[in-house]
Write a protein that holds these residues in place. Structure first.
Motif, short mmCIF file in Angstrom:
data_model
loop_
_atom_site.label_atom_id
_atom_site.label_comp_id
_atom_site.label_asym_id
_atom_site.label_seq_id
_atom_site.Cartn_x
_atom_site.Cartn_y
_atom_site.Cartn_z
N VAL A 304 -2.89 -0.93 1.75
CA VAL A 304 -3.62 -0.46 1.58
C VAL A 304 -4.37 -1.85 3.19
CG1 VAL A 304 -5.40 -1.41 0.21
CG2 VAL A 304 -4.21 -0.29 -0.75
N ARG A 305 -5.28 -1.56 3.84
CA ARG A 305 -5.23 -2.15 5.21
C ARG A 305 -6.44 -3.66 4.14
NH1 ARG A 305 -8.66 -0.15 7.59
NH2 ARG A 305 -8.75 2.06 7.18
N PRO A 306 -6.17 -4.68 4.72
CA PRO A 306 -7.21 -5.94 4.49
C PRO A 306 -8.31 -6.29 5.04
CG PRO A 306 -5.57 -6.31 5.95
CD PRO A 306 -5.89 -5.52 6.05
N TRP A 307 -8.80 -5.32 6.07
CA TRP A 307 -9.90 -5.37 6.54
C TRP A 307 -10.47 -4.47 7.05
CZ3 TRP A 307 -11.08 -7.55 12.61
CH2 TRP A 307 -12.30 -8.13 12.99
N ALA A 308 -12.29 -4.51 6.89
CA ALA A 308 -12.86 -3.39 6.85
C ALA A 308 -13.13 -2.54 8.03
CB ALA A 308 -13.68 -3.02 5.74
N LEU A 309 -13.41 -3.80 8.90
CA LEU A 309 -13.57 -3.28 10.49
C LEU A 309 -12.35 -3.21 11.49
CD1 LEU A 309 -16.50 -6.13 10.64
CD2 LEU A 309 -16.28 -3.55 9.24
N SER A 310 -11.51 -2.98 11.26
CA SER A 310 -10.39 -2.49 11.62
C SER A 310 -9.40 -1.41 11.28
CB SER A 310 -9.75 -3.92 12.60
OG SER A 310 -8.05 -3.26 13.61
N LEU A 311 -9.41 -1.22 12.21
CA LEU A 311 -7.98 0.23 11.32
C LEU A 311 -6.29 -0.48 12.18
CD1 LEU A 311 -9.71 3.72 13.25
CD2 LEU A 311 -9.81 2.12 10.81
N SER A 312 -6.03 -1.13 12.89
CA SER A 312 -4.91 -1.44 13.49
C SER A 312 -4.42 -2.66 12.77
CB SER A 312 -5.62 -1.95 15.19
OG SER A 312 -6.31 -1.41 16.19
N ILE A 313 -4.56 -3.91 11.58
CA ILE A 313 -4.34 -4.60 11.67
C ILE A 313 -3.70 -4.56 10.02
CG2 ILE A 313 -5.45 -7.27 10.09
CD1 ILE A 313 -6.99 -7.50 13.24
N TRP A 314 -2.67 -5.72 9.20
CA TRP A 314 -1.82 -5.35 8.72
C TRP A 314 -1.64 -7.37 8.73
CZ3 TRP A 314 2.32 -7.89 5.83
CH2 TRP A 314 1.92 -7.21 4.68
N HIS A 315 -2.15 -7.90 7.47
CA HIS A 315 -1.00 -9.18 7.13
C HIS A 315 -0.34 -9.64 6.13
CE1 HIS A 315 -4.87 -10.18 5.22
NE2 HIS A 315 -5.54 -10.09 6.33
N GLY A 316 0.58 -10.38 5.95
CA GLY A 316 1.18 -11.13 4.86
C GLY A 316 0.27 -11.53 3.97
N TRP A 317 -0.51 -12.88 4.55
CA TRP A 317 -1.25 -13.60 3.41
C TRP A 317 -1.61 -12.91 3.00
CZ3 TRP A 317 -6.77 -13.89 4.78
CH2 TRP A 317 -6.92 -13.45 6.38
N ALA A 318 -2.58 -13.05 1.54
CA ALA A 318 -3.47 -12.66 1.10
C ALA A 318 -3.49 -10.98 1.40
CB ALA A 318 -4.89 -13.13 1.86
N SER A 319 -2.44 -10.30 0.80
CA SER A 319 -2.32 -9.42 0.92
C SER A 319 -2.17 -8.52 -0.83
CB SER A 319 -1.11 -9.08 1.57
OG SER A 319 0.06 -10.15 1.03
N GLN A 320 -2.91 -9.42 -1.59
CA GLN A 320 -2.95 -8.66 -2.78
C GLN A 320 -3.32 -7.69 -3.46
OE1 GLN A 320 -2.03 -12.24 -5.58
NE2 GLN A 320 -2.84 -13.36 -4.44
N MET A 321 -3.67 -6.46 -2.76
CA MET A 321 -4.90 -5.39 -3.22
C MET A 321 -4.03 -5.02 -3.73
SD MET A 321 -4.90 -6.67 0.50
CE MET A 321 -3.78 -5.16 0.98
N PRO A 322 -2.57 -4.47 -3.90
CA PRO A 322 -2.12 -3.67 -5.19
C PRO A 322 -2.35 -4.22 -6.02
CG PRO A 322 -1.26 -3.91 -2.75
CD PRO A 322 -1.62 -4.66 -2.79
N ALA A 323 -2.17 -5.96 -5.88
CA ALA A 323 -1.46 -6.52 -7.35
C ALA A 323 -3.64 -5.83 -7.94
CB ALA A 323 -2.11 -8.02 -7.64
N ALA A 324 -4.38 -6.17 -7.02
CA ALA A 324 -5.43 -6.02 -7.70
C ALA A 324 -6.07 -4.67 -8.36
CB ALA A 324 -6.57 -6.31 -6.58
N LEU A 325 -5.04 -3.56 -7.56
CA LEU A 325 -5.76 -2.46 -8.21
C LEU A 325 -5.03 -1.62 -9.52
CD1 LEU A 325 -5.29 -0.34 -4.13
CD2 LEU A 325 -7.51 -0.93 -6.21
N ALA A 326 -3.75 -2.49 -9.65
CA ALA A 326 -3.20 -2.53 -10.53
C ALA A 326 -3.41 -2.60 -11.64
CB ALA A 326 -1.59 -3.08 -10.25
N ARG A 327 -3.83 -4.02 -11.29
CA ARG A 327 -4.42 -4.95 -12.41
C ARG A 327 -5.89 -4.12 -13.16
NH1 ARG A 327 -3.88 -6.71 -16.27
NH2 ARG A 327 -5.30 -8.78 -16.32
N ALA A 328 -6.70 -4.03 -11.78
CA ALA A 328 -8.36 -3.34 -12.24
C ALA A 328 -8.02 -1.31 -13.40
CB ALA A 328 -9.08 -3.18 -11.51
N GLY A 329 -6.93 -0.76 -12.46
CA GLY A 329 -6.63 0.43 -13.45
C GLY A 329 -6.52 0.46 -14.27
N GLN A 330 -5.56 -0.87 -14.95
CA GLN A 330 -4.97 -1.25 -16.72
C GLN A 330 -6.02 -1.15 -17.09
OE1 GLN A 330 -1.52 -4.50 -14.84
NE2 GLN A 330 -0.68 -2.81 -17.09
N VAL A 331 -6.66 -1.88 -16.76
CA VAL A 331 -7.46 -2.72 -17.66
C VAL A 331 -8.90 -1.36 -17.42
CG1 VAL A 331 -9.67 -4.46 -17.69
CG2 VAL A 331 -7.94 -5.05 -17.19
#
Length: 686
Positions: A304-331
């Motif tokens: 899951v890419r972190p920034w909607a304005l770039s196709l080229s970037i991924w970074h480790g910091w603040a990369s909790q996108m899967p955690a957020a989706l998993a929790r949202a899907g559960q709830v």
């Protein structure tokens, strides 16, 4: 904060600009008794250093800012931003920016909403996990401090002032400047983190102190209202980024920032939050899920890419996108939201681990190889959340392998977390240099990881294998390292940063029609996927043909049309710097040592080439145990032999690209033969 400065230097809160501290900020941390390390039966979580960073302040009267029972209790909880070691092994507390002794102020401030919010999450989770009254009280103090930073009235109600000076004076316009400026004038990372803390705070306090919980609920609703009018007002609208549709309703255009808000919204909704909160949770989660991209052979390899304005970037910091989706899907009871989180965890994370780990900047190559606890913890939390939402144990194992970073499985080969003091180092540079500072952010995320490990002894046991035995993954070859013919030239721009990504090595090669680049590459024992990193431009007529002179005759590997991208749209820069899969087989044969690219049709820009083994591996060990993880980029199942020393039988678990266990076997021999499924991963543990 400015997105470019974040990507090139991680968070602006990672290291101070000036390290001279005032006497008031130089309180030292008493050294802990005992030796560094841990007893396996003892908890890893030690709050001593985080406690040391805490402080209290009685702020002056400031319009629009108040908190729970301020008149009765004028002191609020705050947290120093940085901590630096003294020569005697103690630490001193430091603010951000330049210090002015005459006014006892910092260019940024002493305390900030980003760290106060996340520290509150640490204490809330520790209190709920252990029942510790001290952590309950600490969370209460910090939540009062955080809500004081929140603007309660006026047009910016619900937003937060980021920085506070040592005397409690707010600093809305820090030096260096943050974006937005003033810091409460729009949506921000710190607003998202405030929602995270208030959501978990309400869930924890609603039965312990309903009156305080009611206050937290009011302030959380205020923050949600700010997000609705500033961000979610664009829900359902899209922007075009280099021809690809991306959501326009993310906080600061980031799935990273939005994910941390979603963690708080999920906790709030699960605890009986409002209908507005439920709607916000779903809308934000849909936006995050829309940035899932790639597969096992194509960038960004299922992330899951972190920034909607770039196709080229991924970074480790603040990369909790899967955690957020998993929790949202559960709830929300919506499995569709969990699917992108599963792909990120089962396909991307194994690639990340075999290719070097959670770097601060994959832009798209490993431009910033530094690694910090924020990045490691974000991956650990995501893997565990996906494991909880799916019941698939393979993700727990991957979380343990990732968390081994704290115990020495890192570029420095040293422990980055000390259970005897509760300190986590501020990071490890790409050259293996250790930043021995231990500021708030590193401390917070180290402790969040330790809390997760303490709650899961099986994951903690795997994490304690803190030694990298072997890593065979992506090799990046710079274009400027090739032999250039036919007019191909090396270009070194004033800045490697393009506005949305970064040239690897600071240079690239321009290949006019008829030009060639010829690389000598190390021979590999298996085929390697060839992924040229090229600057794609819409309408470009340039095409590069890729081949290898194998066994005396040229073997075509495939081609790259350099115009295979859409219009710039709202992207910050024209074109996109991307690893591109070749149109042909795309695989360099085993044993091949030469790679050739030839340009036709026009000027082609090549930055580098990523060579990806069809089966990559990452092996860690320690305490008489060894764990190997194998990751596949092949089209079909492949068999690989790996050495896994230790006593007893080796357990071999084969997982598919969704993290589903497909086969379990055992082997007595130290040399183990394992099958890896296409796009999947296999774990061998002894």
């Amino acid at each position: 904060m400015n997105r470019r400065s974040l990507l090139l230097g991680s968070l602006a809160l990672t290291t101070p600009l000036l390290t001279s501290a005032p006497a008031e900020a130089a309180t030292t941390h008493p050294r802990q008794a005992g030796v560094a390390g841990y007893a396996p039966a003892e908890p890893l979580t030690n709050l001593a250093h985080l406690d040391f960073l805490r402080d209290r302040v009685s702020p002056p009267t400031q319009e629009g800012h108040t908190t729970y029972r301020l008149a009765e209790s004028p002191e609020i909880g705050v947290l120093w931003t940085y901590a630096e070691p003294n020569s005697d092994g103690t630490f001193r507390r430091v603010g951000g920016g330049r210090y002015d002794a005459a006014t006892n102020t910092w260019g940024q401030g002493a305390y900030n909403a980003d760290d106060i919010s996340r520290a509150a999450v640490v204490y809330l989770r520790h209190w709920r996990q252990t029942g510790a009254a001290a952590s309950r009280d600490a969370s209460y103090a910090l939540l009062r401090g955080l809500t004081y930073l929140q603007t309660a009235t006026g047009p910016n109600a619900g937003n937060d002032v980021l920085w506070m000076q040592p005397d409690g004076t707010l600093n809305p316009s820090a030096e260096p400047k943050e974006l937005p400026d003033p810091s409460d004038s729009g949506p921000s990372y710190w607003l998202a983190r405030t929602v995270w803390a208030l959501g978990e705070g309400y869930a924890a306090w609603r039965t312990a102190d309903p009156e305080f919980a009611s206050f937290l609920r009011q302030r959380l609703d205020l923050a949600i209202a700010a997000l609705q009018r500033q961000v979610l007002v664009r829900y359902g609208t899209w922007q075009m980024i280099d021809g690809e549709r991306t959501p326009a309703w993310l906080v600061v255009d980031g799935a990273d920032a939005t994910a941390e808000a979603v963690l708080g919204l999920a906790a709030y909704v699960e605890a009986g939050g409002t209908t507005a909160a439920r709607h916000a949770l779903r809308q934000f989660a849909e936006g995050i899920a829309a940035l899932s991209d790639g597969d096992a052979r194509e960038w960004p390899f299922g992330a899951v890419r972190p920034w909607a304005l770039s196709l080229s970037i991924w970074h480790g910091w603040a990369s909790q996108m899967p955690a957020a989706l998993a929790r949202a899907g559960q709830v929300l009871g919506d499995r569709r939201l969990i699917r992108p989180a599963v792909t990120d965890s089962a396909v991307f994370t194994p690639w990340l681990l075999t290719s070097g780990g959670p770097d601060n900047g994959r832009l798209p190559t490993r431009v910033d190889r530094s690694q910090i606890a924020y990045g490691v913890d974000s991956r650990v939390q995501s893997l565990l959340a996906v494991a909880d939402s799916t019941g698939r144990a393979g993700f727990r194992h991957l979380a343990g392998i990732t968390a081994a970073w704290y115990f020495g499985a890192n570029g420095a080969g040293t422990a980055t977390y000390d259970p005897a003091t509760g300190r986590t180092v501020d990071g490890i540079g790409g050259d293996g240099t250790v930043n021995r500072n231990s500021g708030a952010e590193s401390t917070i995320h180290g402790l969040l990881s330790m809390l997760a490990l303490d709650a899961r002894p099986d994951v903690a046991a795997l994490a304690r294998q803190g030694h990298i035995v072997e890593r065979i993954g992506t090799t990046t070859v710079e274009a400027e390292q090739a032999v250039l013919t036919g007019g191909a030239t090396v270009v070194t721009p004033d800045s490697a940063w393009t506005g949305e990504s970064s040239f690897s090595g600071g240079s690239y090669v321009v290949m006019p029609t008829g030009a060639s680049t010829h690389w000598q590459v190390p021979a590999a024992a298996q085929p390697q996927l060839v992924l040229p990193v090229v600057d794609l431009r819409p309408g470009s007529p340039a095409v590069t043909e890729w081949s290898t002179p194998t066994r005396g005759a040229g073997q075509a590997l495939g081609r790259v049309p350099h115009g295979r991208i859409g219009a710039q749209g709202t992207s910050p820069a024209p074109g996109a710097l991307l690893p591109v899969a070749l149109t042909g087989s795309g695989e360099l044969p085993s044993g091949a040592t030469e790679l050739v690219a030839t340009s036709t049709g026009g000027d082609a820009v090549v930055d580098a080439v990523m060579l990806e083994p069809l089966v990559s591996r990452y092996v860690i060990g320690g305490g008489g145990h060894t764990t190997a993880m194998l990751r596949s980029a092949a089209h079909a199942p492949r068999t690989l032999t790996v050495t896994v020393p230790g006593s007893g039988a080796a357990e071999i678990e084969t997982y598919d690209a969704a993290g589903v266990l497909r086969r379990r076997a055992y082997a007595r021999s130290t040399t183990v033969t394992a099958v890896v499924l296409p796009g999947g991963f296999t774990l061998v543990r002894r």
